[in-house]
Enzyme design. Structure first.
Site, mmCIF file in Angstrom:
data_model
loop_
_atom_site.group_PDB
_atom_site.id
_atom_site.type_symbol
_atom_site.label_atom_id
_atom_site.label_comp_id
_atom_site.label_asym_id
_atom_site.label_seq_id
_atom_site.Cartn_x
_atom_site.Cartn_y
_atom_site.Cartn_z
ATOM 1 N N CYS A 148 -6.701 5.032 -2.544
ATOM 2 C CA CYS A 148 -6.382 6.495 -2.834
ATOM 3 C C CYS A 148 -7.324 6.976 -3.989
ATOM 4 C CB CYS A 148 -5.116 7.016 -2.846
ATOM 5 S SG CYS A 148 -4.544 8.671 -2.350
ATOM 6 N N HIS B 217 -3.967 4.370 2.671
ATOM 7 C CA HIS B 217 -3.124 3.405 2.319
ATOM 8 C C HIS B 217 -2.725 2.330 2.997
ATOM 9 C CE1 HIS B 217 -1.597 5.863 -1.621
ATOM 10 N NE2 HIS B 217 -2.251 6.693 -0.759
ATOM 11 N N GLU C 86 -1.522 -0.464 2.534
ATOM 12 C CA GLU C 86 -0.282 -1.326 2.365
ATOM 13 C C GLU C 86 0.960 -0.725 3.065
ATOM 14 O OE1 GLU C 86 -0.136 2.279 -0.983
ATOM 15 O OE2 GLU C 86 -1.689 0.935 0.098
#
Length: 607
Positions: free
Chosen positions: A398, A525, A527
């Site tokens: 990001c 993102h 993750e």
């Protein structure tokens, strides 16, 4: 539908979220389908506008919900895809009731906490519990509900009253209350003290809820006489008192529950003994043991501005952990405050400056996570520059991608005034700009949120290969700013490749430097969708590159994986191969669902 409520007493931070997730794991291992709900008593509508220092990271769901980080625990432990409604807040409940009142749904009535707020809470729970979140049709068998905060908090009183009514309404055999409490050991006498838990249970019962199971957090296993005392004063059978003592990694928690027959107590309370099997947790056992045996370190420098609270980057840390276990490396996270890398710190606090640069230079890989605001931005730019110029593996997420773009413009393209309009609204060289659909007046839920599709512009790039040579990928987003599409052609002529774009081709999603061993930035993102059984391909790429194993995980041009990877040795040093963009699940190597502790700066241990 059966319900398991997890509450907490004595102090906050006991691990209710991990306990609730672990209960779900054990019930799932018994052959039951499980869903989860988190209740947060704060007045915010959602977690989107809160600082990470206030409440940890903001976890983003597929539907764009900005929710409490515990929902990330649920998704990782149970491999679910939850919705924004799986996170209940006081703000959401009151907003829904006030909206009904304005529409006239309560016409003629005095709208009160009881029954209108408490009824709304119960209706929300029942509605959300029926939503399938495991990819199968139909509702789950059991809904695990975690009540945030501590018993006795004023803000949680309406929820406790509602849950007391709810337990009576659904009836015996459909509701099980697990109370997580603390049994401390005073260093002066070395004795396990039960009084805090006694008071906590007394308060809980006084509010209309009676625990069926006590989950006692302690430094070591509870003594038998302590269990007897708790049973006598808390009116809970000894068999239903579970010790959750300190362990080397939290993959052991479901095993603790199983070994102490917690599932038997829950199944008996819920009248599910006839339909459930003995829990099958071989993968959990093996993965917990494998993690404990990892020795070869991989050092990742985490460069951000919230380094004082690790929960601010919880999902990033878990994704790094998943990847490091897949690569058979012991994760060491070096926290680098981005402000400490800046020249002003060299003047004002030289020791912090030298320490920060020492950590950065000693790392095997660099990660710059997402964030907002201009504090520490120059330090992040310097970190990206160091990684680019010194061939150190780099992953920017990001803001970390936007930082890399700005640094490239300044250092390689000689655009010295290049910047983001987030940090310098009147910059003459806006590399990163505010997205036209965003709002500059309202902050909550106005970003580009949730799952969006990214299309690869070329198959000959590391990112596409790490995702398994697919032509597109769906990942979760949370941002207001984007790379200026008018400057893309300039960047590409200078050597920066935009290998992933949105469906319009105008919004940049993934950058790469082809000449660098591993220099990747992503607007999304990754993750949030990483799982221990299926580590995110990009995180796996970073850790593999940092441990000199990148060729092991990259498939060749035909989509076939490199043949010389090691997949069947417990002592293997090689990474697990990729499958559909994630590391392939290898049971014999103990890689599967769950989380674990990771080292921080090589010294401490964190859950």
């Amino acid at each position: 539908m059966k319900y398991v409520l997890v509450t907490g007493g004595v102090v906050s931070g006991l691990g209710k979220g991990v306990t609730a997730s672990s209960i779900g794991v054990v019930l799932k291992a018994c052959g039951l389908r499980v869903t989860s709900i988190k209740i947060d008593p704060y007045l915010n509508t959602d977690a989107g506008t809160m600082s990470p220092f206030e409440h940890g990271e903001v976890f983003v769901l597929d539907d764009g919900g900005e929710v409490d980080l515990d929902l990330g625990n649920y998704e990782r432990f149970l491999d679910l895809k939850l919705t924004r409604d799986n996170n209940i807040t006081t703000g959401k409940i009151y907003q829904s009731v006030i909206n009904k009142e304005r529409k006239g749904d309560y016409l003629g009535k005095t709208v009160q906490v009881v029954p209108h707020i408490t009824d709304a809470i119960q209706e929300w729970i029942e509605r959300v519990a029926m939503i399938p979140v495991d990819g199968l049709e139909g509702p789950a068998d059991v809904c695990v509900i975690e009540l945030g905060g501590t018993i006795g908090d004023i803000e949680s009183m309406p929820f406790i009253e509602a849950l007391g009514q709810f337990s009576y309404r659904v009836g015996p055999g459909n509701f099980c209350l697990v109370h997580v409490s603390l049994v401390p050991v005073l260093s002066v006498v070395g004795e396990q003290k039960t009084k805090p838990t006694q008071h906590s249970v007394r308060g809980l019962r006084g509010l209309g809820l009676t625990p069926n199971i006590l989950a006692c957090r302690s430094a070591k296993v509870l003594d038998d006489n302590v269990k007897q005392k708790l049973s006598q004063f808390c009116h809970v059978p000894v068999a239903n008192i579970v010790t959750l003592h300190d362990v080397s990694n939290i993959w052991h928690i479901p095993l603790l529950l199983r070994d102490q027959k917690a599932h038997v107590a829950i199944l008996k309370t819920l009248d599910l003994q006839s339909v459930a099997r003995e829990p099958m947790l071989e993968e959990w056992t093996e993965r917990a043991q494998i993690f404990d045996t990892l020795q070869n370190p991989v050092r990742i420098a985490m460069v951000g501005k919230y380094t004082g609270l690790s929960d601010s980057y919880l999902s990033v840390l878990k994704a790094l952990l998943h990847a490091s276990v897949a690569c058979r490396r012991k994760l060491v996270v070096d926290w680098v405050a981005s402000t400490d890398l800046e020249e002003t710190t060299a003047i004002e606090a030289s020791e912090a400056y030298e320490k920060a640069w020492g950590l950065l230079r000693g790392a095997h890989g660099v990660l710059v996570p997402g964030g907002f605001g201009d504090r520490g931005v120059q330090g992040k730019i310097l970190a990206a520059k160091y990684a680019r110029e010194n061939n150190v593996p780099y992953l920017g997420i990001c803001l970390g991608m936007q930082i890399a773009v700005i640094e490239f413009a300044r250092s390689v393209m000689n655009l010295t005034e290049a910047n983001s309009t987030e940090f310098e609204p009147d910059t003459k060289t806006p590399c990163v700009i505010f997205m036209p659909e965003g709002s500059k007046t309202h902050m909550g839920a106005t970003m580009r949120l949730g799952s969006r599709r990214t299309y690869f512009t070329t198959a000959d790039c590391k990112s596409a290969k790490l995702y398994g040579n697919v032509n597109h990928v769906d990942e979760r987003h949370r941002h207001r700013y984007e790379v200026n599409p008018d400057m893309v052609s300039q960047f590409e002529r200078a050597g920066l490749q935009f290998v992933g774009r949105d469906e319009t081709g105008k919004r940049m999603e993934i950058i790469e430097l082809p000449s660098h061993p591993f220099f990747v930035g992503v607007q999304f993102h990754p993750e949030f969708k990483s799982r221990p059984a299926k580590p995110s391909g990009l995180f796996l790429g970073l850790v593999a590159a940092a441990s000199k194993q990148l060729d092991t995980v990259l498939p060749n041009a035909n989509g076939n994986h490199v043949a010389n990877h090691i997949t069947r040795q417990h002592s293997a040093n090689g990474c697990a191969p990729l499958q559909n963009g994630h590391a392939k699940k290898i049971i014999s190597n103990g890689v599967a669902n769950g989380n674990a502790k990771y080292l921080m700066n090589g010294n401490g241990v964190h859950n």
